[in-house]
Each structure stands twice: as C-alpha cells, then as structure tokens.
Motif scaffolding. Structure first.
Motif, PDB file in Angstrom:
ATOM      1  N   GLU A  70     -30.313  44.970  28.451  1.00 17.44           N
ATOM      2  CA  GLU A  70     -29.633  44.733  27.180  1.00 17.44           C
ATOM      3  C   GLU A  70     -30.682  44.451  26.113  1.00 17.44           C
ATOM      4  N   GLU A 108     -22.520  51.209  33.230  1.00 23.87           N
ATOM      5  CA  GLU A 108     -22.232  50.827  31.846  1.00 23.87           C
ATOM      6  C   GLU A 108     -23.228  51.522  30.924  1.00 23.87           C
ATOM      7  N   SER A 110     -23.506  51.277  26.638  1.00 19.69           N
ATOM      8  CA  SER A 110     -22.822  50.860  25.414  1.00 19.69           C
ATOM      9  C   SER A 110     -23.812  50.693  24.270  1.00 19.69           C
ATOM     10  N   GLY A 112     -23.445  49.276  20.026  1.00 23.09           N
ATOM     11  CA  GLY A 112     -22.548  48.835  18.975  1.00 23.09           C
ATOM     12  C   GLY A 112     -23.212  47.863  18.021  1.00 23.09           C
ATOM     13  N   ALA A 126     -27.574  47.462  22.457  1.00 22.51           N
ATOM     14  CA  ALA A 126     -27.427  48.569  23.398  1.00 22.51           C
ATOM     15  C   ALA A 126     -27.605  48.027  24.808  1.00 22.51           C
ATOM     16  N   GLN A 128     -27.278  49.102  29.209  1.00 24.21           N
ATOM     17  CA  GLN A 128     -27.053  50.067  30.284  1.00 24.21           C
ATOM     18  C   GLN A 128     -27.029  49.300  31.601  1.00 24.21           C
TER      19      GLN A 128
END
Length: 242
Positions: A70, A108, A110, A112, A126, A128
C-alpha cells in the motif's frame, strides 16, 4: 319437490348406517376408537435409533498468508507505479523464500483519491494484495520475515491454516462415529432386556470440515503455529431389536 315413501327412506338410511337397522351379513364390524386392539398387519418389529459422533484432531499442513502493498503519492500515476513496483518486490521475495509461483494470487488491486477536506484531494492511495499459500509450514516464519524485509509499503493482513487432504481424517472419524453409535445401541438394548439385531438404516447426518482448536505453542518453537483442528462426523443407526 321429489317425494319418497317412508319405506324407501328407511331403506336408504339403513344402507348408509344412519338408521337403526341391522348390518349386512358379510360386512366387517368396525372397531370402536380407543379399543386398544391392533391387527397383526400393522405390528412392526421393535427398533432402536441412536446417534454416534466421531471427532479426529489433525494438524494443518498448509498456511495461507494474506499480504500486499500500500502506497500514497501526490498523483494517481505515481501511486499506481509505486504500488506495482512494491508488489513486484514482494512477489520476488515470496518466490525467493520458497513459495511456488502457482501458489501466488493477486486478490486486490485498487487506486483512489484521499481527501484532506472534501472535495480537496490530498493525494492518491494505491494497493495491491497478494495471497500466498505456504505448503511447508516449517518455513512459515522465514516467509513472513522475507515479506517484512521488502519495505514500509508491505502490509501483513493475517494468516489462516488448512488441512490439504481431509479424506484420511474423515474416514477415521466415520469409523469412530459408527462404533460410538453401535456401543450406545448395545447398551440401550441391554437396558431394555433385548438383544441387538441387524442394522436397518445407516445414514450420515453431518460432516464438519476441519475447525480451529487452538493450543499454546512452546516458547522454543516457531512464532507461527498452526495449532490443531477438529474433523467431526455424526451418523444415525437404526437397529432391529430381538
């Protein structure tokens, strides 16, 4: 209006059993309710039904590691690029620690915005996620250490343990459940002054896959312990009593 003679009416009522006439000679007498008489055709041999349970405790041999990366960056592209770079480093660390490529799965992905005060964007996040299956639990600590060494972007979200092959413990649990039910049936038959006859019905009632049963790990062992898990089977047996 249809008119009937008294003789005709009496005959109709007598044939229907609604008039005080005599029954036909070949008719069967009706047994009054509550007489207690039971015909031989509905008498069944006495039976006994019992439940048995079998429980086997097993040690899981597979660990699932929920990990990932992250990052936060000023722009979306920077965040996404940094996350992909960190995820690549994490994957290489897992492979180097002995995890097979087929046991790695992205779970995952993402990207945003984050807000300082809506609608003002302060940056982008971000992430993963990666799920790793460790089939050699003895190496679990080494794998976790390798993941943690990747850097500050790494996240460890938890672990779970499984039994890779349930067939052997389930077979043993079924045998225990059957013997348990059989012993109960023998005891009840003896208490009733009967002998146990042949089994008339055998039905498996429930099968519980391995469920956690935690136990404390010794201080001199690895910090990650799979503990023990219980596999259970219940069976219903119906026996004839002699």
């Amino acid at each position: 209006m249809i008119k009937m003679s008294q003789a005709v009416v009496s005959a109709v009522l007598a044939s229907a059993g609604l008039f005080g006439g005599t029954a036909l000679a070949d008719s069967e007498p009706v047994e009054p309710a509550g007489s207690g008489r039971v015909t031989a055709a509905v008498v069944d041999r006495p039976q006994i039904a019992v439940m048995g349970e079998g429980v086997i405790s097993v040690t899981p041999d597979v660990m699932r590691l929920d990990t990932g990366v992250e990052v936060r960056r000023p722009t979306a592209s920077e965040a996404f690029t940094a996350a992909r770079t960190a995820a690549d480093a994490l994957t290489r660390a897992l492979l180097a620690a002995g995890v097979a490529a087929r046991d790695l799965r992205t779970d995952e992905l993402s990207l945003g915005p984050e807000y300082k005060e809506y609608p003002t964007v302060s940056g982008y996040r971000a992430a993963q996620g990666v799920e790793a299956i460790i089939r050699n639990i003895d190496s679990a600590d080494d794998v976790v250490d390798a993941v943690a060494a990747v850097g500050e972007a790494v996240r460890l979200n938890g672990v779970s343990f499984e039994v890779s092959d349930n067939r052997v413990p389930l077979k043993a649990a079924r045998e225990i459940a059957f013997r348990d039910a059989q012993l109960r049936a023998v005891q009840y038959a003896r208490l009733a002054g009967r002998r146990l006859g042949i089994p008339l019905e055998i039905s498996e009632q429930s099968v519980t896959p391995p469920t956690p049963r935690f136990s404390a790990a010794s201080a001199d062992k690895a910090s990650i312990s799979p503990g023990r898990r219980n596999v259970s089977v219940s069976v219903k047996l119906v026996y004839e009593l002699e």
